[in-house]
Structure formats: C-alpha cells, structure tokens
Design an enzyme around this catalytic site. Structure first.
Site, PDB file in Angstrom:
ATOM      1  N   GLU A  30      87.702 101.035  22.921  1.00  0.00           N
ATOM      2  CA  GLU A  30      87.340 100.581  24.266  1.00  0.00           C
ATOM      3  C   GLU A  30      88.234 101.226  25.320  1.00  0.00           C
ATOM      4  O   GLU A  30      88.988 100.571  26.031  1.00  0.00           O
ATOM      5  CB  GLU A  30      87.396  99.051  24.352  1.00  0.00           C
ATOM      6  CG  GLU A  30      86.353  98.390  23.458  1.00  0.00           C
ATOM      7  CD  GLU A  30      86.267  96.890  23.633  1.00  0.00           C
ATOM      8  OE1 GLU A  30      85.176  96.327  23.410  1.00  0.00           O
ATOM      9  OE2 GLU A  30      87.297  96.258  23.985  1.00  0.00           O
ATOM     10  N   GLU A  40      80.006  97.524  18.721  1.00  0.00           N
ATOM     11  CA  GLU A  40      80.512  96.147  18.654  1.00  0.00           C
ATOM     12  C   GLU A  40      79.477  95.215  19.281  1.00  0.00           C
ATOM     13  O   GLU A  40      79.259  95.247  20.489  1.00  0.00           O
ATOM     14  CB  GLU A  40      81.857  95.990  19.389  1.00  0.00           C
ATOM     15  CG  GLU A  40      83.020  96.653  18.686  1.00  0.00           C
ATOM     16  CD  GLU A  40      84.361  96.266  19.299  1.00  0.00           C
ATOM     17  OE1 GLU A  40      84.457  95.189  19.925  1.00  0.00           O
ATOM     18  OE2 GLU A  40      85.313  97.062  19.153  1.00  0.00           O
TER      19      GLU A  40
END
Length: 375
Positions: free
Chosen positions: A167, A274
């Site tokens: 991320e 995710e």
C-alpha cells in the site's frame, strides 16, 4: 498416472462445458489464469495454536488442502525485514512457500520493506537502514531483494508475483521514498528505489517469469498515483488494489467505473489484492474489530454469511468485466485470522478480524468459500 482414452463425443461435451477457470490451479497459459487468492500470512503463527478449521459440515480439515480443494489457486505471503512482533521472517516465508508449491498453487510475495506493518500512514524503513544515505538505501534494497529471491529460487519456490512494497500510496521507506505532504515532489526517489527492487528480482529471474506488482490502497485514488509514475517508465506488470468498503467509496457503480478507467488508462493487469467483507457484526474475542456497525458495510450486502457470499460474487463479476481482460483476480485478506486463542483472547493475543474471516465462530467454512470455484 495413467489416463484412460475418452470417446470423442464425451471429450467434445467436456470441452464445451468447461473453461480454463474451472481448474482451481489455473491452466497451462498463465495469461488466461484468473486468480482466486487468499492471504495466509498469519498461518506461520496460527499453526502453532493448532486451530481446528472445519468444512461446512463440521469435519476438521487441513487449511491449505481445504482451500485448494475449493478453488484457491494463489497464496499471498507478507515478508518483513527483521520482524518485531512475530510477523513473517524469510525463514517463515520459505517454509510456507514450500507448502504452497506442493499444492500446485501460485505464490505471491509481498515485500513490506519494513520491520513492522507498512501502509499509507506508516512506511518505516528497517531499523538496519535508517541511518543510511539515499544511495546506501538503494544498494540495501537491491541486495536484500536479490538475496530473498535467490533463496526462494534455490528451493524452487520462485513467486509468480512479487509485490514491491505494501500500500505504497505515500511511497515507502520514509523519508527516502516518501511522496506525501512535504515530500510530494519526491517521486523520482521513490521510483529509483522501486527500480532497484525490480532490478534485483530480474537479476535472479533472468527469464522474466515473475510478474511485478505495485500496490495502492484505494480504488478511487489509484489513478493519480499511477499517473505520477508514468514518466519513470517503471517495468511492472500488475496494478494491485485494496478494497475495504469501511475505508473507501461505497458507490459500487463508481468502484466499477474507476476499475475500468484504470485498465483503459494504464494498460496493466489489475489484481484486487486485498478484499474482505463481514459475515456478522458480532465478535468472538475481547479485541475490537475493524467492522462493528452497519454503517461500515454496503447497503447491497448484509453482514451475514449469505451477504458475504453475495459480495464476493459481485466482486468477481466486476473484476471479470474489466475491459480487455485486464482483471486477473482477487486475493481475500486473512480469511483464516479467527479468534485463535479462544473467545477470551485479549487485545494482545486476539484478532480484530474474526467477523471478516471465511470461517464462522465455530470455525466452520462459510458459504463464501464455495465462491472460489466461480466461473
């Protein structure tokens, strides 16, 4: 194994009724594989608790065997440099990667490039790198990445996908590769660090078998991120995205349009790396969960076992409808992170995720596990 000869008319019927996605382990052409993945990064720790996962009928199962039988064909494992609190070390990853490969599933390696969890708000370099110059960090990321890949390759567990950072909306290895706030003009350093990591992978993966992924935490803001990187011509293959409704947009039409725009703008494959959704708003230990109220969910999908299943069905259909076959799959985050120490687990040894797992509070497989065979 010996195969019996199949009559031609039966063979033709089978060919018409099946597609490459019916095989839970994919097909011989990786470009057509649709990934139905799970992030099982907690398993190296959870295995020591002898968690008694069960199928829908209440029969005990071995987790990896069970998820493979249900259609899972990709396992994602996170890796930390020098883990501080039980996170995966390289030895943990190597050991579990052997198990993954023994089941003929593909392997996604997620480099955190940190000693602890990395996300858009926290991207601390490993302690061993924190007093280095930028050039020294470039050398360190190259040497470290190359060593990891070399060790995995030596045991025949080279990942099919390697994720460079976790991320990294705000960059990584702060402040060297930070691209946030006062470092918003620092993209060149972030790109240089990513390039060194990619170069290290290719030093071992000389046949370019591995796909390189960059990971952004939000569907709606990823276009800005990848636009900023275009000028640097980074050699990567996959846009990885997180989608957690409690943190992001809940307009499903907008989610769809943003995914389609990403695919048409950057001509990269897209992996929803995710994703998760609750099957209840209740809890099964004493740690506060990430989702606990109805306003954190999607109005289209109730926080129930059937709602969780319907959400995953919607997600798969949405990914498969991304233009030009650019949607290559999804990875469910921590489907196994149940209340592993019983329902009296505290904040220090419990889970904040048990109501988003793919196993209920009796550790029985939920209906959503059957969606992994979706065609």
């Amino acid at each position: 194994m010996k195969f019996q000869k199949i009559p031609l008319f039966i063979f033709l019927l089978l060919a018409l009724s099946c597609s490459e996605n019916d095989d839970p382990n994919g097909d011989s052409n990786p470009e057509n594989k649709f990934y139905r993945g799970m992030d099982l990064s907690f398993q190296s720790e959870l295995e020591s608790y002898n968690v008694d996962y069960k199928d829908a009928n209440g029969n005990s199962v071995e987790l990896l065997d069970f998820v493979e039988s249900k259609g899972t064909n990709l396992i994602r494992l996170k890796l930390w440099h020098t883990p501080q609190d039980g996170e995966n070390s390289l030895e943990d990853v190597k050991a579990y990667a052997l198990k993954v490969k023994s089941k003929n599933m593909d392997f996604l390696l997620n480099f955190h490039y940190s000693d602890y969890w990395a996300d858009p708000g926290t991207q601390n370099p490993p302690a061993a790198w924190q007093n280095m110059t930028l050039d020294q960090v470039k050398s360190a990321i190259y040497d470290y990445t190359k060593n990891v890949i070399a060790q995995l390759n030596a045991q025949n567990t080279l990942p099919e996908i390697i994720q460079i950072g976790n991320e990294t909306d705000s960059g990584f290895l702060w402040d060297y590769g930070k691209v946030w706030n006062e470092f918003s003009n620092n993209w060149v350093n972030y790109a240089d660090l990513v390039s060194e990591a990619i170069r290290a992978v290719r030093a071992i993966d000389t046949e370019n078998k591995v796909s390189i992924m960059l990971h952004h935490s939000s569907v709606e803001n990823a276009i800005f991120f990848f636009n900023e990187l275009q000028v640097y011509n980074l050699n990567f293959d996959i846009i990885g995205l997180s989608y957690y409704p409690q943190f992001q947009i809940r307009d499903l039409n907008l989610v769809t349009s943003k995914l389609n725009e990403l695919a048409s703008t950057f001509d990269k494959d897209i992996l929803m790396v995710e994703v998760a959704y609750p099957f209840t708003l209740q809890w099964n230990d004493n740690q506060t969960n990430y989702i606990g109220s109805l306003d954190q969910t999607l109005s289209e999908f109730s926080p129930t076992p059937q709602g969780q299943k319907a959400y995953l069905e919607w997600l798969i259909t949405t990914i498969k409808n991304i233009p030009n076959n650019k949607g290559i799959g999804f990875c469910y985050w921590a489907p196994d992170w149940v209340a592993f120490n019983g329902n009296e687990s505290t904040s220090t040894n419990g889970t904040s995720w048990e109501n988003q797992c793919l196993f209920d509070f009796n550790l029985k497989a939920l209906p959503a596990t059957y969606v992994f065979n979706y065609n």
